[in-house]
Design a protein around this motif. Structure first.
Motif, short mmCIF file in Angstrom:
data_model
loop_
_atom_site.label_atom_id
_atom_site.label_comp_id
_atom_site.label_asym_id
_atom_site.label_seq_id
_atom_site.Cartn_x
_atom_site.Cartn_y
_atom_site.Cartn_z
N VAL A 34 31.16 40.32 33.14
CA VAL A 34 31.99 41.43 33.60
C VAL A 34 32.06 42.52 32.52
N GLY A 35 32.16 42.10 31.25
CA GLY A 35 32.22 43.07 30.14
C GLY A 35 31.00 43.96 30.06
N LYS A 36 29.83 43.42 30.41
CA LYS A 36 28.61 44.20 30.40
C LYS A 36 28.54 45.18 31.56
N LYS A 37 29.11 44.80 32.69
CA LYS A 37 28.99 45.60 33.92
C LYS A 37 30.10 46.65 34.05
N PHE A 38 31.33 46.31 33.61
CA PHE A 38 32.49 47.17 33.85
C PHE A 38 33.17 47.53 32.53
N VAL A 39 33.29 48.82 32.27
CA VAL A 39 34.06 49.29 31.12
C VAL A 39 35.52 49.37 31.56
N GLY A 40 36.40 48.73 30.81
CA GLY A 40 37.82 48.79 31.12
C GLY A 40 38.34 47.62 31.93
N ILE A 41 37.47 46.69 32.32
CA ILE A 41 37.92 45.50 33.06
C ILE A 41 37.47 44.26 32.30
N THR A 42 38.41 43.37 32.04
CA THR A 42 38.14 42.10 31.39
C THR A 42 38.56 41.00 32.35
N ALA A 43 37.72 39.98 32.53
CA ALA A 43 38.04 38.91 33.49
C ALA A 43 37.77 37.55 32.86
N TRP A 44 38.56 36.56 33.27
CA TRP A 44 38.37 35.18 32.83
C TRP A 44 39.02 34.25 33.85
N VAL A 45 38.60 32.99 33.81
CA VAL A 45 39.12 31.99 34.72
C VAL A 45 39.83 30.92 33.91
N ILE A 46 41.02 30.54 34.37
CA ILE A 46 41.77 29.45 33.75
C ILE A 46 41.88 28.33 34.77
N GLN A 47 41.50 27.12 34.35
CA GLN A 47 41.53 25.96 35.24
C GLN A 47 42.60 24.99 34.75
N LYS A 48 43.85 25.38 34.93
CA LYS A 48 44.98 24.54 34.55
C LYS A 48 45.98 24.67 35.69
N TYR A 49 46.38 23.55 36.27
CA TYR A 49 47.26 23.56 37.44
C TYR A 49 46.62 24.36 38.58
N GLY A 50 45.36 24.15 38.79
CA GLY A 50 44.62 24.91 39.80
C GLY A 50 43.65 25.86 39.11
N ILE A 51 42.99 26.66 39.90
CA ILE A 51 42.00 27.60 39.36
C ILE A 51 42.50 29.01 39.63
N ARG A 52 42.50 29.83 38.59
CA ARG A 52 43.01 31.19 38.72
C ARG A 52 42.09 32.16 37.98
N LEU A 53 41.67 33.20 38.69
CA LEU A 53 40.88 34.28 38.10
C LEU A 53 41.86 35.35 37.63
N PHE A 54 41.88 35.62 36.33
CA PHE A 54 42.69 36.69 35.77
C PHE A 54 41.79 37.87 35.46
N PHE A 55 42.31 39.07 35.62
CA PHE A 55 41.59 40.23 35.12
C PHE A 55 42.58 41.30 34.68
N THR A 56 42.21 41.97 33.59
CA THR A 56 43.01 43.04 33.02
C THR A 56 42.25 44.33 33.18
N VAL A 57 42.95 45.36 33.61
CA VAL A 57 42.35 46.68 33.78
C VAL A 57 42.98 47.62 32.77
N ASP A 58 42.16 48.18 31.90
CA ASP A 58 42.60 49.20 30.95
C ASP A 58 42.28 50.54 31.59
N PHE A 59 43.29 51.21 32.11
CA PHE A 59 43.09 52.44 32.87
C PHE A 59 42.49 53.55 32.03
N VAL A 60 42.84 53.60 30.76
CA VAL A 60 42.32 54.63 29.87
C VAL A 60 40.80 54.48 29.71
N LYS A 61 40.35 53.26 29.48
CA LYS A 61 38.91 53.02 29.35
C LYS A 61 38.20 53.12 30.69
#
Length: 159
Positions: A34-61
């Protein structure tokens, strides 16, 4: 002004597998892909108590500008939609996005003499205020943290 936002999507195991299959990577490699494809978006998956995709959007970038206005909302939404379609190849995931955090920022220009005086005075303040605890870990930055609010004062040119 808006600065960043954090979102998540709860996933089933087959939906997590869908990410791996669509992108040809493991879930641990998602952040780099995701870091290579999108500037300003960071994504990761946490597999604790289920599976959850998190992503942060830096609006300035993301928009490559510092003054984010309400008129920019459509462009931001399009870029988030593009990110979701890249990851899942399915627009139905757009309805499942939950926002967990929204960060604002305020840039203030202060002359150097006053800035040094203010930082010095802030460092001398009480260690607790309104359930926020002072953090002096860094020389040029002062944090006041609680579970839900973080206030940060720093000299930008010094970072």
């Amino acid at each position: 002004m808006l600065h960043t936002a954090r979102f998540y999507i709860d996933l089933a195991k087959d939906e997590a597998y869908l990410i791996e299959r669509n992108l040809g990577i493991t879930l641990e490699q998602l952040k780099y892909k995701v870091g290579k494809k999108f500037v300003g978006i960071t994504a990761w998956v946490i597999q604790k108590y289920g599976i959850r995709l998190f992503f942060t959007v830096d609006f300035v970038k993301l928009l490559n500008k510092s003054n984010i206005q309400e008129a920019d909302y459509e462009q931001i939404e399009r870029k988030i939609d593009e990110f979701i379609l890249f990851v899942f190849h399915d627009a139905s995931f757009l309805d499942r996005i939950c926002m967990t955090r929204l960060d604002y920022r305020r840039d203030v220009q202060i002359p150097m003499v006053e800035r040094e005086l203010l930082l010095s005075l802030y460092r001398k303040t009480t260690s607790k205020h309104r359930h926020q605890v002072k953090d002096l870990r860094y020389k040029t930055t002062l944090y006041f943290n609680s579970k839900s609010i973080i206030s940060c004062v720093y000299g930008k040119p010094e970072l």
